[in-house]
Design an enzyme around this catalytic site. Sequence first.
Site, PDB file in Angstrom:
ATOM      1  N   PHE A  94      -8.993   7.530 -11.547  1.00 42.35           N
ATOM      2  CA  PHE A  94      -9.057   8.333 -10.313  1.00 42.35           C
ATOM      3  C   PHE A  94      -8.255   7.683  -9.184  1.00 42.35           C
ATOM      4  CE2 PHE A  94     -12.866   9.311 -12.722  1.00 42.35           C
ATOM      5  CZ  PHE A  94     -12.870  10.703 -12.697  1.00 42.35           C
ATOM      6  N   SER A  95      -7.372   6.790  -9.550  1.00 40.19           N
ATOM      7  CA  SER A  95      -6.715   5.924  -8.570  1.00 40.19           C
ATOM      8  C   SER A  95      -5.865   6.656  -7.525  1.00 40.19           C
ATOM      9  CB  SER A  95      -5.831   4.936  -9.335  1.00 40.19           C
ATOM     10  OG  SER A  95      -4.950   4.265  -8.480  1.00 40.19           O
ATOM     11  N   ASN A  96      -6.161   6.397  -6.250  1.00 41.23           N
ATOM     12  CA  ASN A  96      -5.328   6.905  -5.150  1.00 41.23           C
ATOM     13  C   ASN A  96      -3.928   6.299  -5.229  1.00 41.23           C
ATOM     14  OD1 ASN A  96      -7.469   8.329  -3.929  1.00 41.23           O
ATOM     15  ND2 ASN A  96      -8.065   6.585  -2.654  1.00 41.23           N
TER      16      ASN A  96
ATOM     17  N   LEU B  90      -2.262   5.318  -7.915  1.00 41.16           N
ATOM     18  CA  LEU B  90      -1.472   5.864  -9.023  1.00 41.16           C
ATOM     19  C   LEU B  90      -0.836   7.203  -8.637  1.00 41.16           C
ATOM     20  CD1 LEU B  90      -1.213   4.466 -11.761  1.00 41.16           C
ATOM     21  CD2 LEU B  90      -2.973   5.987 -12.650  1.00 41.16           C
TER      22      LEU B  90
END
Length: 311
Positions: free
Chosen positions: A66-68, A70
Amino acid sequence: MINTSKSIIEKVRLPIGKGEPFSFDVKRDDLIDPVISGNKWRKLKYNLLNAADRKNEGVITFGGPFSNHLIATAKAASEANLGSIGIVRGEELNAESNETLKACHSLGMKLVFISRSSYREKEEPIFLKQLHNDFPNYFLIPEGGRNYYGVIGCQEIISETDNDYDHIYLAGGTGTTGAGLLLGASKNTRVNVVSALKGSFLEKEINQLLYLVLNDHEFVETYLDRLVVHNDSHFGGYAKVPTELLSYVNEFFKATDLKLDPIYTAKAMFQMESDYRNGVIQHKDKVLFIHTGGLQGALSWKESITYLQNL
Ligand SMILES: *Cc1c(COP(=O)(O)O)cnc(C)c1O
């Protein structure tokens, strides 16, 4: 190149009991771009410029599902006409597993899924060597944009303000944004970094990041004197979002119209408000809150966040 002129300074008045409201400024980095959220652009800017200078084909970086960071890298790289490769934690996942990964994929990011145990070794020389063999012409950006270029980019946030604050508050993950602000802020400012993670490693991390820029331990110490790291407002740890935190997000929105994300910015705002209530921040003090963005991550709690309803 992304323009940061949308990141205005907003004056907020937060009602506190029956007394005078708590007045502070918010640096709206969350408005920079809906996908390249807030501080993620600050950390990517010089990494991408550097990759382009080196005539790299693209950049390679890391993140959870869920990385911001990425998704921000996927979009920022594509706008800079660079390729991107995302190494994702979780070998069972694929490009359809969630909205964040779908968006990364459709922005042209090549996703490589690896096990949690390999992910933990992603900074080991042997892992990095293999990565370099597999993708020789890609510039490597550490997880969260945590490197020299990341810090330098975050230093610019403060130059878009009057830089005369008594206190600055912001959320911390890797501490890169905090390190940049500390470098840029006036020497009368106390920079408060509120950890979104459980543990007490952030001060050491920031120390190391400052050293990357200053190259002198004594010089680093002079900056650390003005740093306050808060390790007690993580609400259970990274991405732990208890109902009381969601209530805080909703109450804060009702009082100010400002949207906080539950993973980072709400925890930092909660700490800042407590410090005001406890008198650590005085009514006459000039205070700046850095809104580091993160609203794409808030979508995971859509049902419980009022500002995400009726979208
Ligand atoms: C990534 C992120 C942070 C953490 O920034 P660091 O530079 O890693 O400390 C803070 N806030 C938001 C909204 C983020 O997405």
